[in-house]
Design a protein around this motif. Structure first.
Motif, mmCIF file in Angstrom:
data_model
loop_
_atom_site.group_PDB
_atom_site.id
_atom_site.type_symbol
_atom_site.label_atom_id
_atom_site.label_comp_id
_atom_site.label_asym_id
_atom_site.label_seq_id
_atom_site.Cartn_x
_atom_site.Cartn_y
_atom_site.Cartn_z
ATOM 1 N N THR A 27 0.860 -1.192 0.000
ATOM 2 C CA THR A 27 0.000 0.000 0.000
ATOM 3 C C THR A 27 0.891 1.235 0.000
ATOM 4 O O THR A 27 1.980 1.211 0.563
ATOM 5 C CB THR A 27 -0.937 0.054 1.219
ATOM 6 N N ALA A 28 0.430 2.281 -0.644
ATOM 7 C CA ALA A 28 1.218 3.515 -0.730
ATOM 8 C C ALA A 28 0.298 4.678 -1.081
ATOM 9 O O ALA A 28 -0.911 4.497 -1.250
ATOM 10 C CB ALA A 28 2.304 3.365 -1.791
ATOM 11 N N SER A 29 0.900 5.869 -1.177
ATOM 12 C CA SER A 29 0.174 7.066 -1.602
ATOM 13 C C SER A 29 0.678 7.490 -2.965
ATOM 14 O O SER A 29 1.867 7.359 -3.245
ATOM 15 C CB SER A 29 0.420 8.211 -0.622
ATOM 16 N N ARG A 57 0.709 10.819 -5.640
ATOM 17 C CA ARG A 57 0.505 12.269 -5.747
ATOM 18 C C ARG A 57 -0.615 12.596 -6.737
ATOM 19 O O ARG A 57 -0.777 11.904 -7.738
ATOM 20 C CB ARG A 57 1.788 12.905 -6.278
ATOM 21 N N ARG A 117 -3.981 16.203 -1.897
ATOM 22 C CA ARG A 117 -2.599 16.096 -2.363
ATOM 23 C C ARG A 117 -2.238 14.685 -2.787
ATOM 24 O O ARG A 117 -1.375 14.471 -3.612
ATOM 25 C CB ARG A 117 -1.641 16.541 -1.257
ATOM 26 N N CYS A 118 -2.896 13.690 -2.151
ATOM 27 C CA CYS A 118 -2.547 12.294 -2.422
ATOM 28 C C CYS A 118 -3.813 11.443 -2.439
ATOM 29 O O CYS A 118 -4.798 11.778 -1.771
ATOM 30 C CB CYS A 118 -1.675 11.724 -1.306
ATOM 31 N N SER A 124 -4.681 7.123 -1.891
ATOM 32 C CA SER A 124 -4.009 5.904 -1.451
ATOM 33 C C SER A 124 -4.275 4.779 -2.452
ATOM 34 O O SER A 124 -5.303 4.765 -3.135
ATOM 35 C CB SER A 124 -4.473 5.529 -0.049
ATOM 36 N N LYS A 182 -3.342 0.323 -3.496
ATOM 37 C CA LYS A 182 -2.833 -0.982 -3.079
ATOM 38 C C LYS A 182 -2.663 -1.881 -4.300
ATOM 39 O O LYS A 182 -3.244 -1.611 -5.365
ATOM 40 C CB LYS A 182 -3.767 -1.641 -2.065
ATOM 41 N N HIS A 239 6.427 6.142 -7.384
ATOM 42 C CA HIS A 239 7.023 7.469 -7.183
ATOM 43 C C HIS A 239 6.969 8.339 -8.441
ATOM 44 O O HIS A 239 7.056 9.563 -8.351
ATOM 45 C CB HIS A 239 8.479 7.330 -6.708
ATOM 46 N N THR A 250 -7.510 3.200 -3.360
ATOM 47 C CA THR A 250 -8.259 2.830 -2.155
ATOM 48 C C THR A 250 -8.912 4.052 -1.504
ATOM 49 O O THR A 250 -9.554 3.942 -0.477
ATOM 50 C CB THR A 250 -7.363 2.129 -1.120
#
Lengths: 410, 120
Positions: free
Chosen positions: B53-55, B57, B64-65, B67, B69, B87, B115
Protein backbone atom coordinates in the motif's frame (compact mmCIF):
# COMPACT_ATOMS: atom_id res chain seq x y z
CA UNK A 1 -34.43 19.53 20.13
CA UNK A 2 -32.31 16.82 18.50
CA UNK A 3 -32.83 13.20 19.36
CA UNK A 4 -29.17 12.14 19.15
CA UNK A 5 -25.88 13.95 18.70
CA UNK A 6 -22.78 11.88 17.89
CA UNK A 7 -19.43 13.58 18.50
CA UNK A 8 -16.88 12.39 15.96
CA UNK A 9 -17.31 10.81 12.51
CA UNK A 10 -14.56 8.23 12.79
CA UNK A 11 -15.01 4.48 12.95
CA UNK A 12 -16.91 4.71 16.20
CA UNK A 13 -19.15 7.70 15.47
CA UNK A 14 -20.26 6.42 12.06
CA UNK A 15 -21.13 2.97 13.42
CA UNK A 16 -23.02 4.43 16.40
CA UNK A 17 -25.07 6.74 14.17
CA UNK A 18 -25.92 3.98 11.71
CA UNK A 19 -27.09 1.57 14.40
CA UNK A 20 -29.09 4.24 16.27
CA UNK A 21 -30.80 5.08 12.97
CA UNK A 22 -31.55 1.42 12.30
CA UNK A 23 -32.97 1.13 15.83
CA UNK A 24 -35.59 3.75 15.03
CA UNK A 25 -34.03 7.12 15.90
CA UNK A 26 -33.98 9.20 12.72
CA UNK A 27 -33.12 12.67 14.01
CA UNK A 28 -29.34 12.31 14.32
CA UNK A 29 -26.52 14.83 13.96
CA UNK A 30 -22.88 13.81 13.65
CA UNK A 31 -20.37 16.54 14.44
CA UNK A 32 -16.87 16.09 13.02
CA UNK A 33 -13.82 18.29 13.63
CA UNK A 34 -12.01 17.28 10.42
CA UNK A 35 -12.77 18.08 6.79
CA UNK A 36 -14.11 14.60 5.99
CA UNK A 37 -15.64 11.55 7.62
CA UNK A 38 -13.47 8.59 8.54
CA UNK A 39 -11.34 9.95 11.35
CA UNK A 40 -7.91 8.38 11.67
CA UNK A 41 -8.85 5.65 9.15
CA UNK A 42 -8.29 8.08 6.27
CA UNK A 43 -4.55 8.20 6.98
CA UNK A 44 -4.22 4.46 7.75
CA UNK A 45 -3.60 3.45 4.14
CA UNK A 46 -2.20 0.01 5.10
CA UNK A 47 -4.41 -3.05 4.89
CA UNK A 48 -5.72 -5.26 7.68
CA UNK A 49 -9.06 -3.64 8.42
CA UNK A 50 -12.45 -5.28 8.19
CA UNK A 51 -11.59 -8.98 8.46
CA UNK A 52 -14.27 -9.50 11.12
CA UNK A 53 -16.84 -7.04 9.76
CA UNK A 54 -16.62 -7.65 6.02
CA UNK A 55 -14.60 -10.89 5.88
CA UNK A 56 -12.06 -9.29 3.60
CA UNK A 57 -8.91 -7.33 4.14
CA UNK A 58 -9.45 -3.64 3.48
CA UNK A 59 -7.30 -0.54 3.85
CA UNK A 60 -8.35 2.19 6.31
CA UNK A 61 -9.86 4.53 3.69
CA UNK A 62 -11.83 1.64 2.18
CA UNK A 63 -13.17 0.57 5.58
CA UNK A 64 -14.20 4.17 6.34
CA UNK A 65 -15.85 4.48 2.92
CA UNK A 66 -18.11 1.48 3.57
CA UNK A 67 -19.45 3.14 6.73
CA UNK A 68 -19.61 6.60 5.17
CA UNK A 69 -21.81 5.25 2.37
CA UNK A 70 -24.18 3.78 4.99
CA UNK A 71 -24.33 7.12 6.84
CA UNK A 72 -25.12 9.02 3.63
CA UNK A 73 -27.66 6.42 2.49
CA UNK A 74 -29.64 7.00 5.67
CA UNK A 75 -29.60 10.77 5.21
CA UNK A 76 -28.00 11.32 8.61
CA UNK A 77 -26.94 14.96 9.13
CA UNK A 78 -23.19 15.49 9.29
CA UNK A 79 -21.46 18.75 10.20
CA UNK A 80 -17.80 18.76 9.09
CA UNK A 81 -15.08 21.23 10.17
CA UNK A 82 -17.00 21.72 13.39
CA UNK A 83 -15.67 21.50 16.94
CA UNK A 84 -17.75 20.70 19.99
CA UNK A 85 -16.93 23.12 22.79
CA UNK A 86 -19.01 21.82 25.63
CA UNK A 87 -21.52 19.15 26.49
CA UNK A 88 -23.89 18.38 29.29
CA UNK A 89 -26.35 15.53 29.69
CA UNK A 90 -28.85 16.97 27.23
CA UNK A 91 -27.04 19.93 25.75
CA UNK A 92 -24.28 20.62 23.26
CA UNK A 93 -22.40 23.75 22.15
CA UNK A 94 -20.31 23.74 18.99
CA UNK A 95 -18.41 26.11 16.72
CA UNK A 96 -17.54 26.32 13.03
CA UNK A 97 -16.77 29.00 10.46
CA UNK A 98 -20.38 30.19 10.46
CA UNK A 99 -20.80 30.69 14.19
CA UNK A 100 -21.34 29.21 17.62
CA UNK A 101 -24.40 27.05 18.10
CA UNK A 102 -26.24 25.50 21.02
CA UNK A 103 -28.63 22.63 20.79
CA UNK A 104 -30.63 20.51 23.20
CA UNK A 105 -30.61 16.79 22.62
CA UNK A 106 -32.05 13.68 24.19
CA UNK A 107 -28.84 11.65 24.06
CA UNK A 108 -25.18 11.97 23.08
CA UNK A 109 -22.67 9.38 21.88
CA UNK A 110 -19.07 10.32 22.64
CA UNK A 111 -16.89 9.07 19.78
CA UNK A 112 -13.92 11.45 19.88
CA UNK A 113 -11.30 8.73 19.63
CA UNK A 114 -7.85 9.25 21.05
CA UNK A 115 -4.74 11.35 20.71
CA UNK A 116 -1.05 10.49 20.86
CA UNK A 117 1.17 10.76 23.88
CA UNK A 118 3.66 13.49 23.06
CA UNK A 119 7.33 14.12 23.84
CA UNK A 120 6.39 16.14 26.90
CA UNK A 121 5.07 13.00 28.57
CA UNK A 122 8.46 11.26 28.27
CA UNK A 123 10.96 13.64 29.88
CA UNK A 124 13.73 12.99 27.35
CA UNK A 125 16.48 15.58 27.81
CA UNK A 126 17.63 17.64 24.82
CA UNK A 127 16.95 20.83 22.89
CA UNK A 128 13.86 21.33 20.79
CA UNK A 129 15.21 20.58 17.31
CA UNK A 130 13.14 20.03 14.19
CA UNK A 131 12.68 16.41 13.17
CA UNK A 132 10.72 15.03 16.14
CA UNK A 133 7.29 13.74 15.14
CA UNK A 134 4.61 11.69 16.79
CA UNK A 135 4.06 8.62 14.62
CA UNK A 136 0.50 9.62 13.75
CA UNK A 137 1.56 13.11 12.66
CA UNK A 138 4.25 11.56 10.48
CA UNK A 139 1.62 9.22 9.04
CA UNK A 140 -0.64 12.16 8.21
CA UNK A 141 2.19 14.14 6.60
CA UNK A 142 3.35 11.21 4.48
CA UNK A 143 0.08 9.55 3.51
CA UNK A 144 -2.26 12.50 3.08
CA UNK A 145 0.11 15.38 2.30
CA UNK A 146 2.76 13.43 0.38
CA UNK A 147 5.66 14.84 2.44
CA UNK A 148 9.03 13.24 3.08
CA UNK A 149 9.83 13.73 6.73
CA UNK A 150 13.44 12.58 7.07
CA UNK A 151 16.25 10.46 5.70
CA UNK A 152 17.65 8.63 8.71
CA UNK A 153 14.99 7.76 11.23
CA UNK A 154 14.83 6.22 14.71
CA UNK A 155 11.45 5.19 16.11
CA UNK A 156 10.75 5.10 19.84
CA UNK A 157 7.96 2.68 20.74
CA UNK A 158 6.98 -0.54 19.00
CA UNK A 159 3.21 -0.17 19.05
CA UNK A 160 1.39 -0.82 15.79
CA UNK A 161 1.62 2.75 14.52
CA UNK A 162 5.39 2.78 15.08
CA UNK A 163 5.82 -0.54 13.27
CA UNK A 164 3.63 0.51 10.35
CA UNK A 165 5.50 3.78 10.02
CA UNK A 166 8.83 1.91 10.01
CA UNK A 167 7.68 0.10 6.87
CA UNK A 168 6.09 3.17 5.31
CA UNK A 169 9.26 5.24 5.78
CA UNK A 170 11.38 2.44 4.31
CA UNK A 171 9.13 2.22 1.25
CA UNK A 172 9.47 5.97 0.72
CA UNK A 173 13.24 5.75 0.73
CA UNK A 174 14.05 6.69 4.32
CA UNK A 175 16.50 4.56 6.27
CA UNK A 176 14.93 3.33 9.51
CA UNK A 177 17.93 2.63 11.73
CA UNK A 178 16.16 1.25 14.78
CA UNK A 179 12.88 0.73 16.58
CA UNK A 180 13.52 1.17 20.31
CA UNK A 181 11.15 -0.38 22.87
CA UNK A 182 11.50 0.05 26.63
CA UNK A 183 9.50 -3.09 27.44
CA UNK A 184 10.95 -6.60 26.96
CA UNK A 185 8.19 -7.25 24.38
CA UNK A 186 6.59 -5.30 21.54
CA UNK A 187 3.26 -3.58 22.10
CA UNK A 188 2.25 -4.25 18.49
CA UNK A 189 0.55 -7.13 16.72
CA UNK A 190 2.84 -10.04 15.81
CA UNK A 191 1.94 -9.77 12.14
CA UNK A 192 3.26 -6.22 12.12
CA UNK A 193 6.61 -7.31 13.58
CA UNK A 194 6.88 -9.75 10.66
CA UNK A 195 5.66 -7.66 7.75
CA UNK A 196 6.90 -4.24 8.90
CA UNK A 197 10.25 -4.98 10.57
CA UNK A 198 11.49 -8.45 9.62
CA UNK A 199 10.58 -8.02 5.93
CA UNK A 200 12.90 -5.02 5.77
CA UNK A 201 15.54 -6.16 8.30
CA UNK A 202 14.82 -3.23 10.62
CA UNK A 203 16.41 -3.85 14.03
CA UNK A 204 14.12 -3.90 17.09
CA UNK A 205 15.86 -3.06 20.37
CA UNK A 206 13.72 -4.49 23.18
CA UNK A 207 14.40 -3.35 26.78
CA UNK A 208 16.05 -0.18 25.44
CA UNK A 209 15.07 3.44 25.59
CA UNK A 210 16.21 6.83 24.31
CA UNK A 211 17.94 8.87 27.00
CA UNK A 212 18.93 11.94 25.01
CA UNK A 213 17.98 13.73 21.81
CA UNK A 214 21.00 15.40 20.21
CA UNK A 215 21.02 18.42 17.92
CA UNK A 216 19.95 22.01 18.25
CA UNK A 217 18.32 23.09 14.96
CA UNK A 218 17.62 19.64 13.55
CA UNK A 219 17.85 16.25 15.25
CA UNK A 220 21.43 14.94 14.87
CA UNK A 221 21.15 11.71 16.80
CA UNK A 222 19.81 9.92 19.84
CA UNK A 223 21.46 8.21 22.78
CA UNK A 224 20.03 4.70 23.25
CA UNK A 225 20.45 2.87 26.49
CA UNK A 226 19.45 -0.60 27.68
CA UNK A 227 17.16 -0.66 30.73
CA UNK A 228 17.17 -2.91 33.79
CA UNK A 229 14.19 -4.92 35.00
CA UNK A 230 12.77 -1.79 36.67
CA UNK A 231 12.94 0.00 33.30
CA UNK A 232 15.75 2.24 34.56
CA UNK A 233 18.40 3.14 31.90
CA UNK A 234 21.90 1.71 32.30
CA UNK A 235 23.93 4.78 31.19
CA UNK A 236 27.33 3.04 31.07
CA UNK A 237 26.04 0.80 28.27
CA UNK A 238 24.49 3.64 26.30
CA UNK A 239 25.31 4.13 22.61
CA UNK A 240 24.58 6.82 20.01
CA UNK A 241 22.64 6.44 16.79
CA UNK A 242 23.14 9.38 14.40
CA UNK A 243 19.83 10.28 12.71
CA UNK A 244 17.91 13.32 11.47
CA UNK A 245 14.42 12.26 12.54
CA UNK A 246 12.84 10.76 15.63
CA UNK A 247 9.35 9.27 15.62
CA UNK A 248 7.50 8.80 18.89
CA UNK A 249 5.02 5.96 18.97
CA UNK A 250 4.51 5.83 22.69
CA UNK A 251 0.84 5.18 23.14
CA UNK A 252 -2.60 6.67 22.68
CA UNK A 253 -4.72 8.46 25.22
CA UNK A 254 -8.52 8.56 25.06
CA UNK A 255 -9.56 12.10 24.12
CA UNK A 256 -11.82 13.15 26.98
CA UNK A 257 -11.53 16.89 27.55
CA UNK A 258 -15.26 17.30 26.85
CA UNK A 259 -16.13 14.33 29.03
CA UNK A 260 -14.10 15.67 31.97
CA UNK A 261 -15.54 19.16 31.65
CA UNK A 262 -19.04 17.69 31.71
CA UNK A 263 -18.23 15.99 35.00
CA UNK A 264 -18.41 12.34 33.92
CA UNK A 265 -16.60 9.86 36.09
CA UNK A 266 -13.36 8.65 34.46
CA UNK A 267 -11.67 5.27 34.80
CA UNK A 268 -8.06 4.05 34.75
CA UNK A 269 -8.24 3.65 30.94
CA UNK A 270 -8.44 7.44 30.65
CA UNK A 271 -11.97 7.05 29.30
CA UNK A 272 -15.29 7.45 31.08
CA UNK A 273 -16.68 4.80 33.42
CA UNK A 274 -19.47 2.98 31.56
CA UNK A 275 -21.97 0.20 32.15
CA UNK A 276 -22.61 -2.64 29.70
CA UNK A 277 -24.93 -0.42 27.66
CA UNK A 278 -21.94 1.96 27.25
CA UNK A 279 -23.74 4.70 29.17
CA UNK A 280 -21.43 6.97 31.18
CA UNK A 281 -22.18 8.33 34.65
CA UNK A 282 -24.03 11.17 32.90
CA UNK A 283 -27.58 10.01 32.03
CA UNK A 284 -28.11 9.79 28.26
CA UNK A 285 -24.41 10.18 27.45
CA UNK A 286 -22.90 7.08 25.86
CA UNK A 287 -19.32 6.39 24.77
CA UNK A 288 -17.65 3.92 22.43
CA UNK A 289 -14.38 3.28 20.65
CA UNK A 290 -10.99 4.73 21.54
CA UNK A 291 -12.58 7.50 23.60
CA UNK A 292 -13.46 4.72 26.04
CA UNK A 293 -10.35 2.54 25.89
CA UNK A 294 -7.68 2.01 23.23
CA UNK A 295 -8.55 -0.76 20.78
CA UNK A 296 -6.14 -2.59 18.51
CA UNK A 297 -8.73 -3.61 15.90
CA UNK A 298 -11.13 -1.20 14.26
CA UNK A 299 -13.64 -4.01 13.80
CA UNK A 300 -14.10 -4.14 17.57
CA UNK A 301 -14.50 -0.35 17.66
CA UNK A 302 -17.34 -0.62 15.15
CA UNK A 303 -19.00 -3.43 17.13
CA UNK A 304 -18.75 -1.52 20.40
CA UNK A 305 -20.13 1.64 18.79
CA UNK A 306 -23.02 -0.27 17.20
CA UNK A 307 -23.96 -1.49 20.65
CA UNK A 308 -23.67 2.02 22.10
CA UNK A 309 -25.80 3.44 19.26
CA UNK A 310 -28.45 0.78 19.79
CA UNK A 311 -28.59 1.51 23.52
CA UNK A 312 -28.71 5.27 22.94
CA UNK A 313 -31.72 4.69 20.65
CA UNK A 314 -33.41 2.53 23.27
CA UNK A 315 -32.82 5.28 25.86
CA UNK A 316 -34.33 7.90 23.53
CA UNK A 317 -37.34 5.81 22.50
CA UNK A 318 -38.30 4.23 25.80
CA UNK A 319 -36.56 6.41 28.37
CA UNK A 320 -35.30 3.15 29.83
CA UNK A 321 -32.15 3.19 31.84
CA UNK A 322 -30.79 0.01 33.38
CA UNK A 323 -29.47 0.21 36.87
CA UNK A 324 -25.93 -1.07 36.54
CA UNK A 325 -25.16 -2.40 39.96
CA UNK A 326 -22.56 -5.14 39.45
CA UNK A 327 -18.97 -3.81 39.56
CA UNK A 328 -16.39 -5.41 37.24
CA UNK A 329 -13.06 -5.55 39.03
CA UNK A 330 -9.69 -6.10 37.32
CA UNK A 331 -7.95 -8.65 39.52
CA UNK A 332 -4.49 -10.21 39.45
CA UNK A 333 -2.80 -10.03 36.04
CA UNK A 334 -5.44 -7.73 34.53
CA UNK A 335 -4.65 -4.09 33.74
CA UNK A 336 -8.19 -2.91 33.13
CA UNK A 337 -11.65 -4.16 32.22
CA UNK A 338 -14.47 -2.41 30.34
CA UNK A 339 -17.35 -1.92 31.18
CA UNK A 340 -16.77 -1.07 34.81
CA UNK A 341 -20.37 -1.95 35.76
CA UNK A 342 -22.96 -4.35 34.41
CA UNK A 343 -26.71 -4.38 34.83
CA UNK A 344 -29.03 -7.30 35.56
CA UNK A 345 -30.94 -6.66 32.32
CA UNK A 346 -30.27 -8.98 29.38
CA UNK A 347 -28.61 -12.35 29.21
CA UNK A 348 -24.88 -11.88 28.60
CA UNK A 349 -22.33 -9.15 29.10
CA UNK A 350 -19.22 -8.74 26.95
CA UNK A 351 -16.16 -7.80 28.99
CA UNK A 352 -13.08 -6.40 27.25
CA UNK A 353 -9.80 -6.33 29.08
CA UNK A 354 -6.06 -6.09 28.77
CA UNK A 355 -3.64 -8.23 30.68
CA UNK A 356 -0.67 -6.81 32.56
CA UNK A 357 2.18 -8.80 31.01
CA UNK A 358 2.72 -11.42 28.26
CA UNK A 359 1.98 -15.01 29.34
CA UNK A 360 2.02 -18.48 27.85
CA UNK A 361 -0.65 -21.05 28.72
CA UNK A 362 -2.72 -18.38 30.39
CA UNK A 363 -5.82 -19.23 32.41
CA UNK A 364 -8.44 -16.49 32.45
CA UNK A 365 -10.84 -16.81 35.39
CA UNK A 366 -14.10 -14.98 35.96
CA UNK A 367 -14.88 -14.92 39.64
CA UNK A 368 -18.12 -13.88 41.30
CA UNK A 369 -17.94 -13.41 45.04
CA UNK A 370 -15.08 -15.86 45.43
CA UNK A 371 -16.62 -18.48 43.12
CA UNK A 372 -15.19 -19.25 39.66
CA UNK A 373 -18.03 -18.99 37.14
CA UNK A 374 -16.02 -19.25 33.93
CA UNK A 375 -12.56 -20.35 32.96
CA UNK A 376 -10.79 -19.95 29.63
CA UNK A 377 -7.39 -21.10 28.46
CA UNK A 378 -5.26 -19.27 25.92
CA UNK A 379 -1.92 -20.39 24.52
CA UNK A 380 -0.47 -16.89 24.30
CA UNK A 381 -1.73 -13.60 25.72
CA UNK A 382 -0.06 -10.22 25.43
CA UNK A 383 -0.87 -6.70 26.66
CA UNK A 384 -0.79 -5.57 23.02
CA UNK A 385 -3.89 -7.58 22.22
CA UNK A 386 -7.27 -6.84 23.76
CA UNK A 387 -9.07 -9.87 25.18
CA UNK A 388 -12.83 -10.33 25.11
CA UNK A 389 -14.97 -12.62 27.20
CA UNK A 390 -18.70 -13.05 27.34
CA UNK A 391 -20.35 -13.84 30.68
CA UNK A 392 -23.83 -15.03 31.58
CA UNK A 393 -25.31 -12.44 33.93
CA UNK A 394 -27.43 -14.90 35.89
CA UNK A 395 -24.24 -16.53 37.23
CA UNK A 396 -23.01 -13.31 38.87
CA UNK A 397 -23.91 -12.38 42.45
CA UNK A 398 -22.76 -8.96 43.58
CA UNK A 399 -19.37 -8.55 41.89
CA UNK A 400 -17.41 -9.84 38.89
CA UNK A 401 -13.66 -10.17 39.11
CA UNK A 402 -11.24 -11.08 36.32
CA UNK A 403 -7.95 -12.83 36.95
CA UNK A 404 -5.26 -14.11 34.62
CA UNK A 405 -2.53 -16.50 35.70
CA UNK A 406 0.14 -18.54 33.99
CA UNK A 407 -0.37 -22.27 34.16
CA UNK A 408 2.90 -24.22 34.03
CA UNK A 409 1.32 -27.66 34.14
CA UNK A 410 -0.05 -27.77 30.59
CA UNK B 1 14.12 -31.70 5.35
CA UNK B 2 13.69 -28.13 6.59
CA UNK B 3 11.61 -26.85 9.49
CA UNK B 4 10.49 -23.23 9.65
CA UNK B 5 8.63 -21.31 12.32
CA UNK B 6 6.46 -18.50 11.01
CA UNK B 7 3.99 -16.00 12.37
CA UNK B 8 0.89 -15.92 10.20
CA UNK B 9 0.12 -12.43 8.85
CA UNK B 10 -3.25 -13.48 7.42
CA UNK B 11 -5.11 -11.68 10.18
CA UNK B 12 -4.34 -9.96 13.49
CA UNK B 13 -4.49 -13.25 15.45
CA UNK B 14 -0.88 -13.94 14.43
CA UNK B 15 -0.86 -17.75 14.78
CA UNK B 16 2.53 -19.38 15.35
CA UNK B 17 2.98 -21.74 12.39
CA UNK B 18 5.36 -24.66 11.95
CA UNK B 19 6.18 -25.68 8.39
CA UNK B 20 8.07 -28.78 7.31
CA UNK B 21 9.42 -28.62 3.77
CA UNK B 22 11.71 -30.69 1.61
CA UNK B 23 13.21 -28.70 -1.24
CA UNK B 24 10.32 -27.18 -3.13
CA UNK B 25 7.72 -29.38 -1.45
CA UNK B 26 5.67 -28.62 1.69
CA UNK B 27 5.30 -31.72 3.87
CA UNK B 28 3.18 -30.30 6.67
CA UNK B 29 1.77 -27.12 8.19
CA UNK B 30 0.63 -26.92 11.80
CA UNK B 31 -0.34 -24.27 14.35
CA UNK B 32 -2.81 -22.51 12.04
CA UNK B 33 -6.38 -21.89 13.20
CA UNK B 34 -7.91 -21.46 9.75
CA UNK B 35 -7.29 -22.47 6.11
CA UNK B 36 -5.75 -19.06 5.45
CA UNK B 37 -2.87 -19.97 7.76
CA UNK B 38 -2.14 -23.12 5.79
CA UNK B 39 -2.19 -21.17 2.55
CA UNK B 40 0.03 -18.43 3.99
CA UNK B 41 2.60 -20.90 5.33
CA UNK B 42 2.92 -22.67 1.95
CA UNK B 43 3.20 -19.39 0.08
CA UNK B 44 5.63 -17.86 2.57
CA UNK B 45 8.04 -20.76 2.26
CA UNK B 46 7.79 -21.25 -1.51
CA UNK B 47 7.15 -17.73 -2.89
CA UNK B 48 6.37 -14.99 -0.35
CA UNK B 49 3.87 -12.30 -1.37
CA UNK B 50 2.65 -9.05 0.16
CA UNK B 51 -0.06 -6.47 -0.38
CA UNK B 52 1.77 -3.21 -1.00
CA UNK B 53 0.00 0.00 0.00
CA UNK B 54 1.22 3.51 -0.73
CA UNK B 55 0.17 7.07 -1.60
CA UNK B 56 0.16 8.53 -5.10
CA UNK B 57 0.50 12.27 -5.75
CA UNK B 58 -2.33 14.14 -7.43
CA UNK B 59 -1.79 16.86 -10.00
CA UNK B 60 -4.30 19.33 -8.73
CA UNK B 61 -7.10 20.20 -6.44
CA UNK B 62 -7.96 19.91 -2.81
CA UNK B 63 -6.36 16.55 -2.24
CA UNK B 64 -2.60 16.10 -2.36
CA UNK B 65 -2.55 12.29 -2.42
CA UNK B 66 -4.75 9.30 -2.98
CA UNK B 67 -4.01 5.90 -1.45
CA UNK B 68 -3.40 2.75 -3.51
CA UNK B 69 -2.83 -0.98 -3.08
CA UNK B 70 -1.69 -3.89 -5.22
CA UNK B 71 -4.40 -6.42 -6.17
CA UNK B 72 -3.66 -9.29 -5.88
CA UNK B 73 -0.55 -9.42 -3.69
CA UNK B 74 2.82 -8.98 -5.36
CA UNK B 75 5.95 -11.10 -4.85
CA UNK B 76 7.94 -9.77 -1.90
CA UNK B 77 11.01 -9.05 -4.05
CA UNK B 78 8.92 -6.79 -6.31
CA UNK B 79 8.04 -4.33 -3.50
CA UNK B 80 10.81 -1.84 -4.28
CA UNK B 81 10.51 -2.03 -8.11
CA UNK B 82 6.77 -1.30 -7.73
CA UNK B 83 7.51 1.58 -5.33
CA UNK B 84 9.81 3.08 -7.99
CA UNK B 85 6.90 3.18 -10.44
CA UNK B 86 4.57 4.60 -7.77
CA UNK B 87 7.02 7.47 -7.18
CA UNK B 88 6.78 8.52 -10.85
CA UNK B 89 2.96 8.58 -10.88
CA UNK B 90 0.67 11.55 -10.73
CA UNK B 91 -3.11 11.24 -11.00
CA UNK B 92 -5.98 13.60 -11.71
CA UNK B 93 -9.63 13.44 -10.65
CA UNK B 94 -12.15 11.92 -10.86
CA UNK B 95 -10.96 8.77 -9.10
CA UNK B 96 -13.22 6.29 -7.35
CA UNK B 97 -12.26 3.56 -4.91
CA UNK B 98 -11.41 0.47 -6.96
CA UNK B 99 -10.24 2.35 -10.07
CA UNK B 100 -7.16 0.75 -11.64
CA UNK B 101 -4.32 3.28 -11.67
CA UNK B 102 -1.73 0.96 -13.32
CA UNK B 103 -2.52 -2.35 -15.04
CA UNK B 104 -0.09 -5.22 -14.51
CA UNK B 105 2.43 -3.09 -12.63
CA UNK B 106 6.05 -3.98 -13.56
CA UNK B 107 4.82 -7.20 -15.10
CA UNK B 108 3.73 -8.68 -11.75
CA UNK B 109 0.26 -9.47 -13.07
CA UNK B 110 -1.13 -7.31 -10.25
CA UNK B 111 -2.95 -4.02 -10.69
CA UNK B 112 -2.39 -0.86 -8.70
CA UNK B 113 -5.85 0.08 -7.44
CA UNK B 114 -7.13 3.27 -5.77
CA UNK B 115 -8.26 2.83 -2.15
CA UNK B 116 -9.45 6.40 -1.63
CA UNK B 117 -11.64 8.55 -3.83
CA UNK B 118 -10.89 11.91 -5.44
CA UNK B 119 -14.11 13.28 -6.89
CA UNK B 120 -13.81 16.00 -9.52
Amino acid sequence: MRALVVIGAGASGMAAAISAHDSGVKDILIIERGPEMGGILTQCIHSGFGLHTFHEELTGPEYADRFQKEVLKRGIDVLLNTTVLEIDSHFIRYINSTGIYEEECQAIVLAMGSRERARGALNIPGERPAGIFSAGTAQHLMNLDGCRIGKKVVILGSGDIGLIMARRLTLEGSHVLAVVEIMPYSGGLKRNIVQCLEDFSIPLYLSHTITEIKGKKRVEGVAVSPVDENLQPLPDRSFDIPCDTLLLSVGLLPENELTKKAGAELSSTGGPVVDDSYETSLPGVFAAGNVLHIHDLVDYVSQEAEEAGRNAARYILSGECDEACIPVVPGHGVRYAVPQFISRTGKDALIKFRIAKPMRNAVISLISDGRIIKRMRKKVVSPGEMERVSVQKSLIDSELKLEVAENDET
Amino acid sequence: MMKRELVCIGCPLGCALQVEADGGKILSVSGNSCPKGDEYARQEVLAPKRTLTASVRTECGSKRCISVKTVPEIPKDKIFPVMEIIHTLSVRPPISIGDVIVHNITGTGSDLVATSAFPS
